[in-house]
Design an enzyme around this catalytic site. Structure first.
Site, PDB file in Angstrom:
ATOM      1  N   ASP A  18       0.750  -0.870  -0.434  1.00 12.25           N
ATOM      2  CA  ASP A  18       0.378   0.054   0.022  1.00 12.25           C
ATOM      3  C   ASP A  18       0.741   1.419  -0.188  1.00 12.25           C
ATOM      4  O   ASP A  18       2.247   1.280   0.110  1.00 12.25           O
ATOM      5  CB  ASP A  18      -0.817  -0.142   1.331  1.00 12.25           C
ATOM      6  CG  ASP A  18      -1.710   0.650   0.970  1.00 12.25           C
ATOM      7  OD1 ASP A  18      -2.834   0.632   2.021  1.00 12.25           O
ATOM      8  OD2 ASP A  18      -2.027   1.750   0.065  1.00 12.25           O
TER       9      ASP A  18
HETATM   10  C1  GLC Z   1      -4.404   4.504   0.069  1.00 13.64           C
HETATM   11  C2  GLC Z   1      -5.214   3.240   0.075  1.00 13.64           C
HETATM   12  C3  GLC Z   1      -5.400   2.056  -0.867  1.00 13.64           C
HETATM   13  C4  GLC Z   1      -5.248   2.476  -2.193  1.00 13.64           C
HETATM   14  C5  GLC Z   1      -4.437   3.261  -2.741  1.00 13.64           C
HETATM   15  C6  GLC Z   1      -4.224   3.934  -3.454  1.00 13.64           C
HETATM   16  O1  GLC Z   1      -3.565   4.680   0.350  1.00 13.64           O
HETATM   17  O2  GLC Z   1      -4.683   2.433   1.615  1.00 13.64           O
HETATM   18  O3  GLC Z   1      -6.636   1.410  -0.787  1.00 13.64           O
HETATM   19  O4  GLC Z   1      -5.727   1.377  -3.133  1.00 13.64           O
HETATM   20  O5  GLC Z   1      -3.564   4.224  -1.552  1.00 13.64           O
HETATM   21  O6  GLC Z   1      -4.400   5.210  -3.853  1.00 13.64           O
END
Ligand code: GLC
Length: 752
Positions: free
Chosen positions: A290
């Site tokens: 993430d």
């Molecule tokens: C965010 C979220 C994740 C998302 C990613 C990209 O922090 O936790 O669910 O897909 O970043 O946007």
């Protein structure tokens, strides 16, 4: 070195591919990929593991402002495997052209995005569509999302989010399918099917990403990103099943979560990523971190610095670093200094290149950047119809005193009141970056469009969502007094739930409770439309408001779907995928709880001596305000007793449980028939109920239908005292009903 035209090579080897079944990304050893890896420098390999957000919007802590022309140079140098939160056929096509024609090896880019509940046609938030318990409608919604977003260049979707949550304080409960592993697993499979269909080589499909692995939905205090600590048994029985379901449905990727689990950050967890994901589940796809979750292992205290974090993550099996720059900046040196074996890098590169190959990007890098398709597919009429269909099926009727609903379209005067009554901007809800604020049909608009010409519709905002001003109360009370019925649209804004949207107080935000009280004082019949991304504390409304609809956050067609239910064009069929507590003090509260040694299911009417030493609160009942699986209809469904095909179930066999359900009217309606079991005695204690099946079916007014469920002995397996997974003979209860409380009950014995 002369660049080898990869599309040519891929043509030669394409025949080597065996069409992988939909249940697993293709596991072929791809000679072209191996040949490509052999040509790659270490820097080019690491570049394939580096994933940046584009320049349209950030979905995490802003770490840098990379002007878009810098992307061009990074792509030319082979330092970017792709970009996310960019979209547009022309824009992605331009970037892809740089990658394919101007970088040394011409490796195509991934374009990722959070298409969490629709693209330009915005569907209900995931918690809402889960409340439909309609797997076909859910799959259809994700199919539409894929058709629209792939037309805009997106080939890698960061969805479905499948995190189980039992805590309404956690803002991201809005993004999942609630508290139950069985429902969560079925919904996860439907969403992956919608995104990926039969094969990723179809340009109208996109790689799904099961997230956030794992147990991100169980943070202490319901506070986002907070610590998760639980027994392995609870993890495996309650939190892991939906991730596995998504993987088994063929999800091409998985995203690690921000949280630590039992002391190890998920992005560095060998237990999660090697032992469970790769070895036990046989996952062959690609793992992406993430946003900066690799770097954050330093803050967690699992790594002293980014170099250690990079090593820990790569050794655990995180293939791609989202936004961290950690692999790009640390891995070449770690390999050159002999601290990190190149095999971990090659394994990650292989997984990334396989994904690009499975998506057909080597054959046609521009297949997702088609401006004609983009023009024709976005917000097509049939897409909006699909959005309205799943939205109306997601609405849950919580209360309907004296059958106030459905309303007549010819009703004289309707007062539509509340900060969410005529509010387009919040209708799309959390994670709707691609939706446009001017599109949604508001509740006011939907009601106006639905009523007949002689009806009068009045409107007043009453208050706003954020401050405590009562300046607009008088106007709202005034129109309420003129009305035959009041429709009160209250709840949360789009930013009051979702990521970083945890709340310690789950009552209606701001001055809304006081507005509701003032409107109730007029004595007019009031219908509350509660818009939220979580269970709210609706105790006062339940006491004082005659009709309550949980409308969650419904997206583009919100107003039309609400009107369909309000005026009876659709008989509400939604069922809660998550328990609604009486107040936040009851949290965590969920249906599949243990019995304890001093259970209490009473209503405090027993003599004190009989209830004093029982597991309960002194100031609120143990029961929730509305239980898991609950939802009313405008009709009454009468259940017969359960008949079983046998009163014993032998290991390896199945029994059938049947009920007859009569729709006593007055309307045709859909009912979600739910099957639960209870294992009365085990080598470890077992939940008082476990959902093991459900069927949603239309039953016409006056009709009686027979519903059969087949239960196999395998369905009764659990993690026993020694953590082996299997069955234990003994007495079981079986329940079938319209929610987790209102059930018919039978017994059977499981035999070895
Ligand atoms: C965010 C979220 C994740 C998302 C990613 C990209 O922090 O936790 O669910 O897909 O970043 O946007």
């Amino acid at each position: 070195m002369k660049k080898i035209p990869l599309f040519f090579i891929s043509f030669i080897f394409y025949g080597c591919l065996t069409e992988g079944n939909r249940n697993q990304p293709q596991t072929y050893e791809n000679p072209k990929i191996e040949a490509l890896i052999r040509q790659m420098t270490l820097e080019e390999k690491v570049g394939q593991l580096n994933f940046y957000v584009g320049d349209l919007f950030n979905t995490g802590p802003t770490v840098r402002t990379t002007e878009s022309d810098k992307f061009d140079q990074l792509i030319r140098e082979g330092k970017l495997t792709g970009l996310f939160n960019v979209h547009g056929a022309a824009y992605t096509g331009r970037l892809q052209k740089i990658a394919v024609e101007e970088s040394r090896l011409g490796i195509p880019l991934l374009f990722g995005a959070d298409v969490i509940h629709g693209f330009k046609t915005v569907f209900p938030i995931p918690l809402a569509s889960a409340a439909s318990w309609d797997l076909e409608a859910i799959e259809k919604a994700e199919r539409v999302a894929a058709i629209e977003s792939t037309a805009a260049g997106i080939n890698f979707n960061f969805a479905p989010m499948v995190d189980i949550s039992r805590d309404p304080r956690w803002g991201r409960i809005a993004e999942g399918a609630g508290e139950d592993p069985f429902l969560g697993s079925e919904v996860a499979k439907a969403r992956v099917r919608g995104f990926q269909e039969q094969s990723l080589t179809d340009p109208q499909t996109m790689a799904a990403c099961v997230k956030h692995f794992a147990a991100y939905g169980a943070p202490d205090g319901g506070r986002d990103y907070n610590t998760v600590d639980m027994s392995e048994r609870l993890l495996r029985e309650m939190y892991l099943p939906p991730y596995k379901a998504g993987i088994d449905a063929g999800a091409a990727t998985i995203m690690t979560s921000f949280n630590e689990l039992n002391g190890i950050a998920a992005s560095g967890s060998q237990f999660l990523l090697r032992d469970i994901l790769r070895k036990e589940w046989g996952f062959k796809g690609m793992v992406v971190s993430d946003w900066q979750s690799v770097n954050e292992m330093v803050a967690h205290g699992n790594a002293a610095n980014n170099a250690e974090a990079a090593m820990m993550a790569l050794k655990a099996g995180v293939d791609m670093d989202m936004m961290g720059d950690v692999y790009l900046e640390e891995v070449p040196r770690l390999v050159n200094e002999g601290k990190l074996d190149i095999k971990f890098v090659d394994e990650a590169v292989r997984n990334v290149l396989k994904l690009k190959y499975d998506l057909g990007l080597f054959d046609d890098p521009y297949r997702y950047s088609d401006t004609i398709r983009e023009k024709n597919n976005i917000r097509a009429v049939e897409h909006l119809e699909a959005a309205r269909d799943v939205a109306k099926k997601s609405i849950v009727l919580l209360k309907n005193k004296e059958k106030l609903l459905p309303l007549k379209k010819s009703i004289g005067t309707i007062a539509v009141i509340g900060p969410l009554a005529d509010n387009q901007a919040d209708m799309n809800g959390t994670w709707s970056f691609f939706g446009e604020a001017q599109h949604p049909i508001t509740f006011l608009q939907g009601i106006k469009d639905a009523v007949s010409g002689q009806s009068r519709v009045l409107y007043a905002e009453g208050c706003n969502l954020y401050d405590r001003s009562k300046d607009k109360f008088a106007e709202a009370v005034n129109i309420a007094k003129k009305a035959d019925v009041v429709i009160l649209a209250v709840g949360e804004s789009a930013v009051m739930n979702g990521e970083a949207g945890s709340r310690s107080d789950i009552r209606l935000p701001g001055i809304q409770p006081e507005l509701v009280m003032e409107i109730a004082k007029t004595g007019k019949p009031v219908v509350a439309l509660v818009m939220s991304g979580r269970p709210l504390d609706l105790s006062w409304l339940d006491e004082n408001i005659p009709a309550i609809l949980e409308v969650w956050t419904l997206g583009s067609e919100a107003g039309n779907a609400a009107a369909d239910v309000l005026f009876g064009d659709y008989n509400p069929s939604g069922k809660l995928p998550v328990t609604f507590p009486r107040n936040v003090g009851q949290v965590p509260i969920y249906y599949n709880h243990k019995n304890t040694g001093r259970p209490y299911e009473g209503d405090y009417s027993e003599p004190l001596s009989e209830r004093i030493y029982r597991s309960k609160y002194r100031d609120v009942q143990n029961s929730p305000l509305y239980p898991f699986g609950y939802g009313l209809s405008y009709s009454t469904f009468e259940y017969s007793d359960i008949t079983l095909s046998a009163d014993t179930l032998n290991a390896g066999e199945s029994i059938t449980a049947s009920v007859s359900i009569t729709n006593e009217g007055p309307y045709d309606g859909e009912e979600v028939v739910q099957l639960y079991i209870r294992d009365l005695v085990g080598s470890v204690t077992r939940p008082v109920k476990e959902l093991k099946g459900f069927k949603k079916l239309m039953i016409k007014n006056g009709e009686t239908v027979k519903v059969d469920f087949t239960l196999s002995s395998d369905d009764l397996s659990f993690y026993r005292h020694d953590m082996t997974y299997g069955i234990e003979p003994g007495d079981f209860q079986i329940f079938i009903g319209s929610d987790s409380k209102n059930v018919k009950e039978q017994h059977f014995v499981l035999k070895n």
